[in-house]
Write a protein that holds these residues in place. Structure first.
Motif, PDB file in Angstrom:
ATOM      1  N   LEU A 135      36.058  32.333  35.460  1.00 46.73           N
ATOM      2  CA  LEU A 135      35.250  33.299  35.710  1.00 46.73           C
ATOM      3  C   LEU A 135      34.734  33.601  37.010  1.00 46.73           C
ATOM      4  CD1 LEU A 135      35.769  36.347  35.185  1.00 46.73           C
ATOM      5  CD2 LEU A 135      33.897  36.376  33.957  1.00 46.73           C
ATOM      6  N   VAL A 136      35.200  34.273  38.082  1.00 44.24           N
ATOM      7  CA  VAL A 136      34.426  34.701  39.676  1.00 44.24           C
ATOM      8  C   VAL A 136      33.462  35.203  39.293  1.00 44.24           C
ATOM      9  CG1 VAL A 136      34.574  35.227  42.151  1.00 44.24           C
ATOM     10  CG2 VAL A 136      36.451  32.951  40.540  1.00 44.24           C
ATOM     11  N   LEU A 137      32.268  35.291  39.921  1.00 45.66           N
ATOM     12  CA  LEU A 137      31.090  35.953  39.033  1.00 45.66           C
ATOM     13  C   LEU A 137      30.922  36.141  40.717  1.00 45.66           C
ATOM     14  CD1 LEU A 137      28.684  33.821  36.431  1.00 45.66           C
ATOM     15  CD2 LEU A 137      30.703  35.732  36.140  1.00 45.66           C
ATOM     16  N   GLU A 138      30.727  37.393  41.100  1.00 47.64           N
ATOM     17  CA  GLU A 138      30.607  38.340  42.032  1.00 47.64           C
ATOM     18  C   GLU A 138      29.869  39.224  42.505  1.00 47.64           C
ATOM     19  OE1 GLU A 138      35.017  39.464  43.688  1.00 47.64           O
ATOM     20  OE2 GLU A 138      34.986  40.605  42.114  1.00 47.64           O
ATOM     21  N   ASN A 139      28.626  38.751  41.282  1.00 45.07           N
ATOM     22  CA  ASN A 139      27.375  40.029  41.453  1.00 45.07           C
ATOM     23  C   ASN A 139      26.149  39.262  40.397  1.00 45.07           C
ATOM     24  OD1 ASN A 139      28.880  41.331  39.208  1.00 45.07           O
ATOM     25  ND2 ASN A 139      29.454  42.801  40.950  1.00 45.07           N
ATOM     26  N   GLU A 140      25.662  40.291  40.287  1.00 43.38           N
ATOM     27  CA  GLU A 140      24.367  40.125  39.535  1.00 43.38           C
ATOM     28  C   GLU A 140      24.725  40.405  38.212  1.00 43.38           C
ATOM     29  OE1 GLU A 140      19.815  41.357  39.146  1.00 43.38           O
ATOM     30  OE2 GLU A 140      20.131  41.689  40.525  1.00 43.38           O
ATOM     31  N   THR A 141      25.275  42.530  38.277  1.00 42.78           N
ATOM     32  CA  THR A 141      25.914  42.405  36.809  1.00 42.78           C
ATOM     33  C   THR A 141      27.249  41.734  36.286  1.00 42.78           C
ATOM     34  OG1 THR A 141      25.531  44.395  37.443  1.00 42.78           O
ATOM     35  CG2 THR A 141      27.389  44.084  35.811  1.00 42.78           C
ATOM     36  N   ALA A 142      27.982  40.912  36.562  1.00 41.74           N
ATOM     37  CA  ALA A 142      28.809  39.338  36.114  1.00 41.74           C
ATOM     38  C   ALA A 142      27.837  38.418  36.256  1.00 41.74           C
ATOM     39  CB  ALA A 142      29.537  39.456  37.580  1.00 41.74           C
ATOM     40  N   VAL A 143      27.386  38.295  36.719  1.00 39.08           N
ATOM     41  CA  VAL A 143      25.985  36.890  36.296  1.00 39.08           C
ATOM     42  C   VAL A 143      25.355  37.583  34.760  1.00 39.08           C
ATOM     43  CG1 VAL A 143      24.383  35.001  36.425  1.00 39.08           C
ATOM     44  CG2 VAL A 143      25.638  35.584  38.675  1.00 39.08           C
ATOM     45  N   ARG A 144      24.973  38.676  34.315  1.00 42.05           N
ATOM     46  CA  ARG A 144      23.863  39.013  33.599  1.00 42.05           C
ATOM     47  C   ARG A 144      24.991  39.461  32.655  1.00 42.05           C
ATOM     48  NH1 ARG A 144      24.303  44.225  31.542  1.00 42.05           N
ATOM     49  NH2 ARG A 144      24.564  44.987  33.512  1.00 42.05           N
TER      50      ARG A 144
END
Length: 180
Positions: A129-138
């Motif tokens: 999974l590519v984590l593109e932003n802070e929401t994705a990381v969270r």
């Protein structure tokens, strides 16, 4: 198959008008019907990400926050929150809209663990999974913590390690009678 995909590439959104045939005895939409729709969208999202048939391994935390009424438009949004080697955590958000007033309410959010399978029923690898932003990381980190918490709960209450005397005092606060 791509080595990595974004959550955006696998996102699925469905909407369905709630009919009287979907209601329970109290006139609200039956929770089982909503769960069935949630499982379907989790399957679609997981299959889209993995490019494989998926099965539901588990569902974490189903809280029905607000009732859904007959005549409301239910929209479900699903996206990949976390991936393992052969499994994916699909976040599903359920909203209902009164189509006469336009008022939208959040009714449920749940997390489905889906496992990718081949034609022989064996688990297969899924793209990262590519984590593109802070929401994705969270969301990814929250899934890790939720998994660790679930494992700790299971381990804490293994029958072989459970000590009755450690928990009797706690039971005094509840509406139970211990009759051993």
């Amino acid at each position: 198959m791509k080595k990595y995909k974004t959550a955006r590439e696998s996102r699925v959104v469905i909407s369905e008008l709630m009919l009287p045939s979907h209601s329970n005895f109290s006139g609200k939409i039956h929770g089982g019907y909503i769960l069935s729709l949630m499982d379907q969208i989790a399957f679609a999202c997981g299959s889209k990400h993995s490019e494989a048939y998926c099965v539901t391994a588990s569902v974490d935390k189903v809280d029905f926050l607000k009732p859904i009424e007959v005549g409301e438009l239910v929209t479900m949004k699903a996206s990949i929150n976390n991936v393992g080697t052969t499994s994916m955590v699909v976040g599903v958000r359920v909203e209902s809209e009164n189509i006469m007033t336009g008022k939208v309410k959040h009714c449920n959010s749940s997390y489905f663990t889906m496992v990718a399978k081949n034609d022989q029923g064996k688990s297969v690898a899924v793209p990262g999974l590519v984590l593109e932003n802070e929401t994705a990381v969270r969301r990814f980190v929250r899934s890790i913590i939720r998994k660790d918490d679930a494992k700790a709960r299971r381990d804490r209450f293994k029958a072989s390690e459970f000590k009755l005397e450690d928990h009797l005092e706690l039971l005094k606060e509840y509406n139970v009678k211990v009759d051993l």
